[in-house]
Design a protein around this motif. Structure first.
Motif, mmCIF file in Angstrom:
data_model
loop_
_atom_site.group_PDB
_atom_site.id
_atom_site.type_symbol
_atom_site.label_atom_id
_atom_site.label_comp_id
_atom_site.label_asym_id
_atom_site.label_seq_id
_atom_site.Cartn_x
_atom_site.Cartn_y
_atom_site.Cartn_z
ATOM 1 N N LEU A 1 0.828 -1.213 0.000
ATOM 2 C CA LEU A 1 0.000 0.000 0.000
ATOM 3 C C LEU A 1 0.861 1.262 0.000
ATOM 4 N N GLY A 2 2.138 1.107 0.379
ATOM 5 C CA GLY A 2 3.042 2.253 0.404
ATOM 6 C C GLY A 2 3.333 2.833 -0.964
ATOM 7 N N VAL A 3 2.910 2.142 -2.021
ATOM 8 C CA VAL A 3 3.058 2.685 -3.378
ATOM 9 C C VAL A 3 2.011 3.765 -3.640
ATOM 10 N N VAL A 4 0.930 3.765 -2.871
ATOM 11 C CA VAL A 4 -0.159 4.730 -3.086
ATOM 12 C C VAL A 4 0.326 6.179 -3.036
ATOM 13 N N PRO A 5 1.234 6.565 -2.105
ATOM 14 C CA PRO A 5 1.697 7.959 -2.106
ATOM 15 C C PRO A 5 2.316 8.412 -3.423
ATOM 16 N N LEU A 6 2.865 7.471 -4.194
ATOM 17 C CA LEU A 6 3.419 7.841 -5.496
ATOM 18 C C LEU A 6 2.323 8.383 -6.409
ATOM 19 N N GLY A 7 1.230 7.639 -6.558
ATOM 20 C CA GLY A 7 0.126 8.104 -7.387
ATOM 21 C C GLY A 7 -0.520 9.346 -6.823
ATOM 22 N N GLU A 8 -0.623 9.412 -5.498
ATOM 23 C CA GLU A 8 -1.236 10.578 -4.857
ATOM 24 C C GLU A 8 -0.423 11.837 -5.137
ATOM 25 N N THR A 9 0.901 11.715 -5.069
ATOM 26 C CA THR A 9 1.782 12.864 -5.313
ATOM 27 C C THR A 9 1.679 13.342 -6.751
ATOM 28 N N TRP A 10 1.707 12.398 -7.689
ATOM 29 C CA TRP A 10 1.613 12.772 -9.107
ATOM 30 C C TRP A 10 0.264 13.448 -9.401
ATOM 31 N N LEU A 11 -0.813 12.907 -8.836
ATOM 32 C CA LEU A 11 -2.139 13.464 -9.076
ATOM 33 C C LEU A 11 -2.255 14.879 -8.506
ATOM 34 N N LEU A 12 -1.782 15.076 -7.281
ATOM 35 C CA LEU A 12 -1.876 16.389 -6.648
ATOM 36 C C LEU A 12 -1.018 17.417 -7.367
ATOM 37 N N GLY A 13 0.156 16.977 -7.837
ATOM 38 C CA GLY A 13 1.007 17.902 -8.582
ATOM 39 C C GLY A 13 0.336 18.386 -9.848
ATOM 40 N N LYS A 14 -0.362 17.473 -10.524
ATOM 41 C CA LYS A 14 -1.052 17.837 -11.761
ATOM 42 C C LYS A 14 -2.257 18.726 -11.489
ATOM 43 N N VAL A 15 -3.052 18.372 -10.466
ATOM 44 C CA VAL A 15 -4.291 19.099 -10.181
ATOM 45 C C VAL A 15 -4.013 20.469 -9.570
ATOM 46 N N LEU A 16 -3.090 20.539 -8.614
ATOM 47 C CA LEU A 16 -2.867 21.776 -7.874
ATOM 48 C C LEU A 16 -1.870 22.716 -8.529
ATOM 49 N N PHE A 17 -0.872 22.155 -9.215
ATOM 50 C CA PHE A 17 0.193 22.997 -9.768
ATOM 51 C C PHE A 17 0.350 22.865 -11.289
ATOM 52 N N GLY A 18 -0.354 21.896 -11.862
ATOM 53 C CA GLY A 18 -0.267 21.724 -13.307
ATOM 54 C C GLY A 18 1.065 21.212 -13.802
ATOM 55 N N VAL A 19 1.806 20.519 -12.942
ATOM 56 C CA VAL A 19 3.114 19.978 -13.348
ATOM 57 C C VAL A 19 3.228 18.515 -12.921
ATOM 58 N N THR A 20 3.917 17.762 -13.745
ATOM 59 C CA THR A 20 4.335 16.401 -13.397
ATOM 60 C C THR A 20 5.663 16.155 -14.078
ATOM 61 N N PRO A 21 6.610 15.506 -13.393
ATOM 62 C CA PRO A 21 7.903 15.258 -14.026
ATOM 63 C C PRO A 21 7.803 14.126 -15.046
#
Length: 255
Positions: free
Chosen positions: A105-125
């Motif tokens: 389940l510790g992989v979930v923060p990876l998807g959460e981080t990518w999603l929040l970066g896209k939604v809140l800041f409009g960026v993803t690496p």
């Protein structure tokens, strides 16, 4: 293997019945906002990858200390550890299965981080070396599983274990270079980072996001796996010693 899989199924069932165990996921958005706000407002797009990886690896460590390490302690508080010790088969594989389920389940923060970066800041690496990135993530989850077993056993042995785990968090984040690469640390601290698998994981995952070829990827992956395996073996041996001592004393409470 049967006992291991039984532990995995049990832990997923427990998480389904007690979703509050996943509250650590609620802290990830604040970490993402803090990291990305600093990077974006400083006009440092070259550090966006660092700001994405930091919450991911911090979340992985949070699962290890906040849920996986509590497996054995929880068994003791509900008086199930005594029953496990009386079972005809050793329960080490069951506990390892439960810890492995948590770290999956510790992989979930990876998807959460990518999603929040896209939604809140409009960026993803961009991930330029996808195979290396996911290999590093898988190796990190394995290494954290071994580390979690070791931490869980220490928590079983010590009355004040929570204090030690709370203390470990920020030193681990700094020494492993999850946000600031290890080469920027004071020189006398750098050797300490080599024994923390997260430092290898963070460097390797950062390189996987970069355009340049990833150097020595195999050896660096091996370092992550080797450190995780060492923790796994140490945790397994220490757990056996702890349970044998409990049988000899006739109690699983703190001394």
């Amino acid at each position: 293997m049967r006992l291991f899989l039984s532990g995995v199924r049990t832990q997923f069932w427990l998480v389904g019945r007690q979703p509050d165990d996943l509250l650590s996921l609620c802290t990830i958005p604040f970490t993402v906002v803090m990291m990305l706000s600093i990077v974006m407002h400083a006009a440092r797009p070259d550090l966006v990858a660092n700001a994405f990886l930091a919450p991911t690896l911090i979340g992985l460590w949070g699962f290890a200390t906040g849920l996986a390490a509590e497996v054995l302690v929880g068994e003791r508080w509900v008086r199930a550890l005594e029953l496990s010790m009386a079972a005809p088969s050793a329960m080490h594989s069951v506990y390892l299965g439960r810890i492995t389920a948590v770290m999956a389940l510790g992989v979930v923060p990876l998807g959460e981080t990518w999603l929040l970066g896209k939604v809140l800041f409009g960026v993803t690496p961009a991930v330029h070396h996808l195979g290396v990135f996911w290999a590093a993530m898988a190796a990190s989850v394995f290494a954290m599983t071994g580390t979690s077993l070791l931490l869980a056993t220490f928590m079983l042995l010590s009355r004040n274990s929570h204090h030690y785990l709370n203390f470990l968090g920020f030193p681990i984040y700094v020494l492993s270079g999850v946000m600031v690469p290890v080469q920027y640390l004071p020189e006398f601290l750098r050797p300490l980072s080599h024994v923390i698998f997260l430092s290898w994981s963070a460097d390797l995952m950062r390189d996987a996001l970069a355009v340049a070829p990833v150097l020595n990827a195999g050896w660096r992956l091996l370092a992550v796996v080797a450190l995780g395996a060492a923790a796994l073996v140490a945790g397994r041996v220490l757990l056996a010693v702890a349970l044998r001592r409990a049988r000899e004393l006739g109690t699983v409470t703190y001394a």
